[in-house]
Design a protein around this motif. Structure first.
Motif, mmCIF file in Angstrom:
data_model
loop_
_atom_site.group_PDB
_atom_site.id
_atom_site.type_symbol
_atom_site.label_atom_id
_atom_site.label_comp_id
_atom_site.label_asym_id
_atom_site.label_seq_id
_atom_site.Cartn_x
_atom_site.Cartn_y
_atom_site.Cartn_z
ATOM 1 N N GLY A 190 -7.665 5.643 -2.171
ATOM 2 C CA GLY A 190 -7.751 4.827 -3.380
ATOM 3 C C GLY A 190 -7.066 5.409 -4.585
ATOM 4 O O GLY A 190 -7.530 5.268 -5.704
ATOM 5 N N GLU A 191 -5.921 6.038 -4.359
ATOM 6 C CA GLU A 191 -5.279 6.765 -5.457
ATOM 7 C C GLU A 191 -4.102 6.009 -6.087
ATOM 8 O O GLU A 191 -3.975 5.968 -7.292
ATOM 9 C CB GLU A 191 -4.792 8.118 -4.929
ATOM 10 C CG GLU A 191 -4.083 8.992 -5.941
ATOM 11 C CD GLU A 191 -5.014 9.584 -6.981
ATOM 12 O OE1 GLU A 191 -6.241 9.521 -6.774
ATOM 13 O OE2 GLU A 191 -4.506 10.088 -8.001
ATOM 14 N N CYS A 192 -3.265 5.381 -5.277
ATOM 15 C CA CYS A 192 -2.009 4.855 -5.831
ATOM 16 C C CYS A 192 -2.201 3.565 -6.614
ATOM 17 O O CYS A 192 -1.401 3.245 -7.476
ATOM 18 C CB CYS A 192 -0.991 4.658 -4.720
ATOM 19 S SG CYS A 192 -1.337 3.248 -3.640
ATOM 20 N N ARG A 193 -3.235 2.784 -6.284
ATOM 21 C CA ARG A 193 -3.597 1.546 -6.977
ATOM 22 C C ARG A 193 -2.614 0.392 -6.766
ATOM 23 O O ARG A 193 -2.775 -0.663 -7.384
ATOM 24 C CB ARG A 193 -3.761 1.759 -8.500
ATOM 25 C CG ARG A 193 -4.553 2.964 -8.884
ATOM 26 C CD ARG A 193 -5.989 2.919 -8.442
ATOM 27 N NE ARG A 193 -6.803 1.966 -9.172
ATOM 28 C CZ ARG A 193 -8.065 1.712 -8.900
ATOM 29 N NH1 ARG A 193 -8.675 2.330 -7.907
ATOM 30 N NH2 ARG A 193 -8.747 0.829 -9.609
ATOM 31 N N ALA A 223 -8.933 -1.745 -6.337
ATOM 32 C CA ALA A 223 -8.084 -1.302 -5.215
ATOM 33 C C ALA A 223 -8.661 -1.893 -3.925
ATOM 34 O O ALA A 223 -9.794 -1.585 -3.550
ATOM 35 C CB ALA A 223 -8.051 0.214 -5.140
ATOM 36 N N CYS A 227 -8.005 -1.367 -0.850
ATOM 37 C CA CYS A 227 -8.176 -0.485 0.315
ATOM 38 C C CYS A 227 -9.521 0.223 0.308
ATOM 39 O O CYS A 227 -9.969 0.723 1.338
ATOM 40 C CB CYS A 227 -7.043 0.533 0.397
ATOM 41 S SG CYS A 227 -7.011 1.720 -0.948
ATOM 42 N N CYS A 249 -2.365 -1.444 -4.320
ATOM 43 C CA CYS A 249 -3.016 -2.501 -3.530
ATOM 44 C C CYS A 249 -4.018 -3.307 -4.350
ATOM 45 O O CYS A 249 -4.864 -3.996 -3.789
ATOM 46 C CB CYS A 249 -3.715 -1.884 -2.323
ATOM 47 S SG CYS A 249 -5.131 -0.868 -2.792
ATOM 48 N N THR A 252 0.853 -1.203 0.000
ATOM 49 C CA THR A 252 0.000 0.000 0.000
ATOM 50 C C THR A 252 0.880 1.241 0.000
ATOM 51 O O THR A 252 2.024 1.196 0.459
ATOM 52 C CB THR A 252 -0.880 0.058 1.265
ATOM 53 O OG1 THR A 252 -0.026 0.034 2.412
ATOM 54 C CG2 THR A 252 -1.866 -1.093 1.342
ATOM 55 N N PHE A 253 0.329 2.323 -0.486
ATOM 56 C CA PHE A 253 0.994 3.624 -0.344
ATOM 57 C C PHE A 253 0.028 4.671 0.184
ATOM 58 O O PHE A 253 0.263 5.285 1.205
ATOM 59 C CB PHE A 253 1.611 4.093 -1.665
ATOM 60 C CG PHE A 253 2.983 3.543 -1.867
ATOM 61 C CD1 PHE A 253 4.016 3.856 -0.991
ATOM 62 C CD2 PHE A 253 3.254 2.686 -2.915
ATOM 63 C CE1 PHE A 253 5.278 3.326 -1.140
ATOM 64 C CE2 PHE A 253 4.518 2.147 -3.081
ATOM 65 C CZ PHE A 253 5.531 2.472 -2.195
ATOM 66 N N CYS A 254 -1.068 4.887 -0.511
ATOM 67 C CA CYS A 254 -1.961 5.952 -0.042
ATOM 68 C C CYS A 254 -2.757 5.538 1.187
ATOM 69 O O CYS A 254 -3.200 6.384 1.961
ATOM 70 C CB CYS A 254 -2.868 6.438 -1.167
ATOM 71 S SG CYS A 254 -3.989 5.206 -1.822
ATOM 72 N N TYR A 255 -2.935 4.253 1.408
ATOM 73 C CA TYR A 255 -3.637 3.779 2.610
ATOM 74 C C TYR A 255 -2.762 3.984 3.835
ATOM 75 O O TYR A 255 -1.557 3.750 3.793
ATOM 76 C CB TYR A 255 -3.960 2.283 2.453
ATOM 77 C CG TYR A 255 -4.388 1.626 3.738
ATOM 78 C CD1 TYR A 255 -5.711 1.699 4.162
ATOM 79 C CD2 TYR A 255 -3.468 0.949 4.531
ATOM 80 C CE1 TYR A 255 -6.104 1.106 5.363
ATOM 81 C CE2 TYR A 255 -3.848 0.352 5.725
ATOM 82 C CZ TYR A 255 -5.168 0.436 6.132
ATOM 83 O OH TYR A 255 -5.538 -0.141 7.311
HETATM 84 S S1 FES Z 1 -3.195 1.765 -1.017
HETATM 85 FE FE1 FES Z 1 -3.339 3.250 -2.580
HETATM 86 S S2 FES Z 1 -5.075 2.638 -3.734
HETATM 87 FE FE2 FES Z 1 -5.002 1.270 -2.083
#
Ligand code: FES
Ligand code: SF4
Ligand code: SF4
Length: 221
Positions: free
Chosen positions: A43-46, A62, A64, A48, A32-35
């Motif tokens: 739900g931006e980085c995708r 995604a 998250c 996950c 994960t990154f944005c989570y």
């Molecule tokens: S952690 Fe970034 S979209 Fe899910």
């Protein structure tokens, strides 16, 4: 409670929880990154992404932001997932080529070269800092400005806001700001050399975290 299957294992989860949370509770690792726990989902980085199978069809979602559903069938590391995730990590690396976090993730996934044009923006637009400032500090002085390739995190008029409490949380929570690879440019390849090293001495540059320096100046975490 709903019953679902993740990576071939049947499990139960509370309604309203996400596939990511459920997988984490099962001990399944999804990158994960944005989570970030405690922050709203973005739900931006995708990165996950998981594969959701329905009958003879499947889609990538995604995890998250994906709510659990009765009878869901999920795969977290299928070939389809890994292919898509590799492209996403490469894209993120092209935005932040010296991020050690990203480099380690790429090396673990067998990526040794970035095929996209490198534009070192120092930010992957994950929005963690923006949400941290607003949701945890109750300040909300950070936001996104611009569109497309000009999109970035900024304060109003790029001025230091009076409301800022100098907590440092926005920097601390950033997945790419602190962890810069010091081994040189990665434009031509990802070495992955330092990902398994153990700390050997305290970082002489920064004492705010537990960074250490390994052989040949590689930072070790
Ligand atoms: S952690 Fe970034 S979209 Fe899910
Ligand atoms: S240092 Fe300032 S901008 Fe950053 S999270 Fe804290 S209050 Fe917000
Ligand atoms: S500065 Fe860091 S935390 Fe903020 S959006 Fe960019 S990558 Fe995410």
């Amino acid at each position: 409670m709903v019953e679902l299957t993740i990576d071939g294992i049947k499990t139960h989860a509370s309604e309203g929880s996400t596939v990511l949370e459920t997988a984490m509770e099962m001990g399944i690792t999804i990158p994960t990154f944005c989570y970030y726990p405690g922050l709203s989902c973005y739900g931006e980085c995708r990165v996950c992404l998981v594969e959701v199978v329905k009958g003879d069809r499947s889609s990538l979602e995604a995890s998250c932001t994906l709510p659990v559903e009765q009878g869901q069938v999920i795969f977290t590391n299928s070939e389809k997932v890994m292919r898509a995730r590799k492209v996403i990590v490469e894209l993120l690396l092209s935005s932040c080529p010296n991020s050690k976090t990203l480099q380690d993730m790429a090396a673990n996934m067998g990526i040794n070269k970035v095929r996209f044009k490198i534009k070192d923006r120092g930010c992957i637009l994950c929005g963690r800092c923006v949400r941290y400032c607003k949701e945890q500090m109750g300040v909300g002085v950070l936001g996104f400005v611009g569109r497309g390739t000009s999109r970035r995190v900024a304060t109003a008029f790029d001025l230091a806001p009076e409301e800022c409490r100098n907590c440092g949380g926005c920097e601390w929570i950033c997945p790419v700001c602190e962890r810069a690879c010091t081994a040189g440019s990665l434009i031509d390849g990802i070495c992955g050399a330092c990902q398994n090293l153990v700390p050997v001495e305290t970082c002489p540059v920064c004492t705010r975290c537990s960074e250490s320096v390994g052989p040949q100046g590689h930072r070790v975490y």
